[in-house]
Design an enzyme around this catalytic site. Structure first.
Site, PDB file in Angstrom:
ATOM      1  N   PRO A   1       0.843  -1.205   0.000  1.00  0.00           N
ATOM      2  CA  PRO A   1       0.000   0.000   0.000  1.00  0.00           C
ATOM      3  C   PRO A   1       0.873   1.248   0.000  1.00  0.00           C
ATOM      4  CG  PRO A   1      -0.003  -1.056   2.162  1.00  0.00           C
ATOM      5  CD  PRO A   1       0.704  -1.986   1.240  1.00  0.00           C
ATOM      6  N   LEU A   2       0.583   2.171  -0.921  1.00  0.00           N
ATOM      7  CA  LEU A   2       1.424   3.344  -1.120  1.00  0.00           C
ATOM      8  C   LEU A   2       0.540   4.583  -1.229  1.00  0.00           C
ATOM      9  CD1 LEU A   2       3.668   1.655  -3.809  1.00  0.00           C
ATOM     10  CD2 LEU A   2       4.481   2.410  -1.560  1.00  0.00           C
TER      11      LEU A   2
ATOM     12  N   ALA B   1      -3.930   3.254   1.253  1.00  0.00           N
ATOM     13  CA  ALA B   1      -4.846   3.302   2.389  1.00  0.00           C
ATOM     14  C   ALA B   1      -6.071   4.129   2.031  1.00  0.00           C
ATOM     15  CB  ALA B   1      -4.133   3.886   3.599  1.00  0.00           C
TER      16      ALA B   1
ATOM     17  N   TYR C   1      -1.954   4.408  13.411  1.00  0.00           N
ATOM     18  CA  TYR C   1      -3.298   4.875  13.112  1.00  0.00           C
ATOM     19  C   TYR C   1      -4.310   4.264  14.088  1.00  0.00           C
ATOM     20  CZ  TYR C   1      -0.850   6.661   9.046  1.00  0.00           C
ATOM     21  OH  TYR C   1       0.042   7.302   8.240  1.00  0.00           O
TER      22      TYR C   1
ATOM     23  N   ARG D   1      -2.948  -5.892   8.826  1.00  0.00           N
ATOM     24  CA  ARG D   1      -1.587  -5.374   8.974  1.00  0.00           C
ATOM     25  C   ARG D   1      -1.419  -4.864  10.400  1.00  0.00           C
ATOM     26  NH1 ARG D   1       1.676  -0.552   5.667  1.00  0.00           N
ATOM     27  NH2 ARG D   1       3.621  -1.723   5.524  1.00  0.00           N
TER      28      ARG D   1
ATOM     29  N   GLY E   1       7.375  -1.813  -2.074  1.00  0.00           N
ATOM     30  CA  GLY E   1       6.794  -0.487  -2.062  1.00  0.00           C
ATOM     31  C   GLY E   1       7.356   0.453  -3.107  1.00  0.00           C
TER      32      GLY E   1
END
Length: 347
Positions: A25-26, A58, A179, A226, A316
């Site tokens: 995820p980038l 995300a 987060y 994750r 990534g």
């Protein structure tokens, strides 16, 4: 040396990957002002469909989860329709794609949704300003109520349902990197004294409720997670966190998941209280398919997979610079180097 990367792997009876290279995820901050994926995003993901699995950037589950400009959402019909164009394009090119579900927690900013406050596990803020919008200073959050936590659980489940409607093959719950979900799992950011804090048993409650709600809504075969037992981001280290993650992993082992993904920026770092690297810790304490990540290249990832350190590798920044990363590795071709100058354009 990299042949093992090109062997298929079954995540479960439902999902088989054509190779062991995942696109990590980038976050690119390239959605439109309504947080709808754009045609440039459609083209960007479609060009990378040779990956065994793409994990989307995300994607926020509801308006107050936003902490960065122009990050896509998956809570409106327009956003779902925009993502459907992305998933259709990936599938037409023979790929698979999971949506990473995200609430930024205490690093959200009300500027983005016209609000006045931010909620988090505890009223403990972080210092600094919003990336790419340095004029916005982080606020001290308000401690979420039990009813608000229950609503968050439902909103994660609804976002997962929306992701399936949008054509995703599954979802990765973003429980890492400082987060919202991760904030519940660390003593520095979770100072609650109710059923969601104060002990490992209480601190894992909300994350497990999210996992259970999502799997109930879309099925365990399409649900991944994750987590960040270390690699602290916006959270101060605390050795007591080890017991929290020990318990979390033991609880996850009683549940089915598509895979477990370590949220780590550099997996060469040794953490004393984890007795090694994050990937080593996760491998010792979890039976799930493990995604390795963090400063690996194709050769070092292949060697790690061959020695059972993890099962698949998430790549990534090289994927930002090389839309044809998989083909280049397979052919032994030189990779274009990554630089921050590539960030303003979806190539």
């Amino acid at each position: 040396m990299t042949d093992i990367l090109f062997t298929p792997v079954a995540l479960n009876e439902r999902i088989e990957l054509k190779n062991r290279i995942l696109m990590a995820p980038l976050t690119r901050c390239m959605a439109d002002d309504a947080l709808v994926p754009t045609q440039a995003m459609v083209d960007y993901y479609a060009r990378r469909a040779d990956a065994g699995l793409i994990i989307s950037e995300a994607t926020i589950i509801r308006p107050d989860g936003q902490g960065y400009p122009n990050t896509p959402g998956i809570f409106t019909q327009a956003q779902i329709a925009g993502w459907r164009k992305v998933t259709d394009a990936v599938h037409e090119n023979g790929g698979k794609i999971f949506a990473q579900l995200w609430h930024t927690g205490r690093v959200a900013h009300p500027h983005f949704w016209g609000g006045t406050e931010v909620i988090a596990p505890s009223a403990v803020g972080v210092e600094g300003t919003v990336p790419r919008m340095r004029e916005l200073t982080y606020l001290v959050p308000r401690e979420a109520t039990a009813l608000e936590i229950a609503q968050l659980v439902e909103d994660y489940a609804k976002a997962a349902e929306n992701a399936i409607e949008a054509g995703f093959d599954g979802v990765e719950i973003h429980g890492a990197n400082g987060y919202m979900i991760d904030e519940f799992l660390h003593y520095d950011s979770n100072r609650r004294e109710d059923e969601f804090g104060g002990s490992p048993e209480n601190m894992v409650c909300f994350p497990l409720q999210v996992v259970d709600a999502v799997t109930s809504r879309i099925g365990a075969a399409r649900t991944a997670l994750r987590i960040s037992p270390a690699a602290y981001f916006n959270i101060e280290p605390d050795p007591r966190d080890r017991a929290v993650f020990d318990l979390l992993l033991s609880e996850l082992d009683t549940r089915e998941l598509a895979y477990l993904h370590g949220g780590i920026f550099d997996d060469s770092v040794h953490y004393d209280y984890l007795d090694g690297r994050v990937s080593e810790y996760l491998r010792r304490h979890s039976r799930h398919t493990l995604v390795g990540v963090g400063s690996y290249d194709a050769e070092t990832a292949a060697a790690a997979i061959a020695t059972n350190k993890f099962d698949v590798i998430a790549i990534g920044r090289p994927f930002i610079a090389n839309h044809d990363y998989v083909a280049r590795v397979r052919e032994g071709a030189e990779l274009k180097p990554y630089s921050d100058e590539l960030l303003p354009v979806l190539y």
